[in-house]
Scaffold this motif. Sequence first.
Motif, short mmCIF file in Angstrom:
data_model
loop_
_atom_site.label_atom_id
_atom_site.label_comp_id
_atom_site.label_asym_id
_atom_site.label_seq_id
_atom_site.Cartn_x
_atom_site.Cartn_y
_atom_site.Cartn_z
N ASN A 234 -7.63 -8.84 22.87
CA ASN A 234 -6.96 -7.95 23.90
C ASN A 234 -8.67 -7.63 24.25
OD1 ASN A 234 -6.02 -8.24 26.51
ND2 ASN A 234 -5.41 -5.86 25.92
N ARG A 235 -9.26 -6.61 23.65
CA ARG A 235 -10.50 -6.29 23.22
C ARG A 235 -11.72 -6.60 23.83
NH1 ARG A 235 -7.61 -2.31 19.82
NH2 ARG A 235 -9.21 -3.41 18.09
N TYR A 236 -11.29 -8.17 23.03
CA TYR A 236 -12.33 -9.03 23.47
C TYR A 236 -12.68 -9.48 24.78
CZ TYR A 236 -15.37 -13.92 22.66
OH TYR A 236 -16.09 -14.61 22.79
N ARG A 237 -11.63 -9.75 25.05
CA ARG A 237 -10.63 -10.46 26.72
C ARG A 237 -11.57 -9.50 28.08
NH1 ARG A 237 -7.62 -9.30 30.73
NH2 ARG A 237 -7.24 -7.68 29.78
N LYS A 238 -11.66 -8.43 27.23
CA LYS A 238 -12.30 -7.34 28.27
C LYS A 238 -13.49 -7.11 28.29
CE LYS A 238 -8.30 -3.83 28.44
NZ LYS A 238 -7.27 -3.09 27.57
N GLU A 239 -14.18 -7.54 27.32
CA GLU A 239 -15.71 -8.18 26.79
C GLU A 239 -15.71 -8.66 27.72
OE1 GLU A 239 -16.46 -7.83 23.00
OE2 GLU A 239 -15.72 -5.92 22.31
N PHE B 153 -10.53 -11.87 14.93
CA PHE B 153 -9.55 -10.95 15.41
C PHE B 153 -8.11 -10.70 14.28
CE2 PHE B 153 -11.42 -13.44 18.80
CZ PHE B 153 -11.70 -12.67 19.08
N GLN C 212 -4.51 -6.74 20.17
CA GLN C 212 -5.30 -5.77 20.68
C GLN C 212 -6.74 -5.95 20.35
OE1 GLN C 212 -2.56 -5.05 18.44
NE2 GLN C 212 -0.97 -4.69 19.82
N GLU C 213 -7.14 -6.46 19.16
CA GLU C 213 -8.39 -6.42 19.48
C GLU C 213 -8.53 -8.45 19.87
OE1 GLU C 213 -8.87 -7.51 15.66
OE2 GLU C 213 -8.87 -5.62 14.68
N GLN D 109 -15.85 -8.19 31.71
CA GLN D 109 -17.50 -7.42 31.48
C GLN D 109 -18.66 -8.03 32.14
OE1 GLN D 109 -17.75 -4.00 29.05
NE2 GLN D 109 -15.55 -2.96 29.97
#
Length: 244
Positions: free
Chosen positions: A226-231, A219, A223-224, A234
């Motif tokens: 946070n994208r992982y958090r969203k992954e 990371f 922002q990166e 899901q």
Amino acid sequence: MNAITEWSALPATEMFLRDNRGDSDFSAFMSVWFFEEQKHSLVLMEYLRRFRPELAPTEEELHNVRFEFDPAPPLETLMMHFCGEIRLNHWYRCAADWHTEPVIKQIYKIISQDEARHGGAYLRYMKKALNEVGDKARAAFAKIGVLMASARRTEKPLHPTNLHVNQALFPNDTVQSRLPDPEWLEHWLDAQIKFDGEWEKKVVDRILHNMSLLFERTFGNVQELNRYRKEVAQRLMPGDAALA
């Protein structure tokens, strides 16, 4: 004031023991953590008694930061305190650099090293949680990691002592709000030790570095993460999605 905030490890320990009754190993570690945090408070108080007795905290001031914390999710709390140790390590390193008097310089240097070691211990328990509950832990750690690495966007310094922990006592439910001077932290950081953007970047970089090691994924910025958090969110079952 740092003597008082270090003393607030007492209610934090009471919270950890209450919320982790099912984990005897972690509870045993908390007794060691509490002992070392109390040493920080006691040595700072002894320094004040010898050299600035008018600034030494009273027993009433110490007791005022002992109040009950509301129950909180253990995984999020673990990550919050891990990030708190990273931040304290950098605050105290900065303070050691700023001071010229050799005794307090050495005190802050030693305390900063203790905080780094505590962070390492928390990290081991975070790895254990990953092995035991997988994505549930990843979601909790990533969520708090994004929050704690985004301190530049917040009005107050992001540290557990500056967060609201008892709804019934709001707004006087942060450790900082119960100090003799609730505004001292911002003044200490900004006007005294000059904890500037360069120091803050070191905190963020250290959080991201440890998240990269923990999740085995690099990371480079918040922002990166946070994208992982969203992954991870899901991948969770619908009933667990609120954790994200």
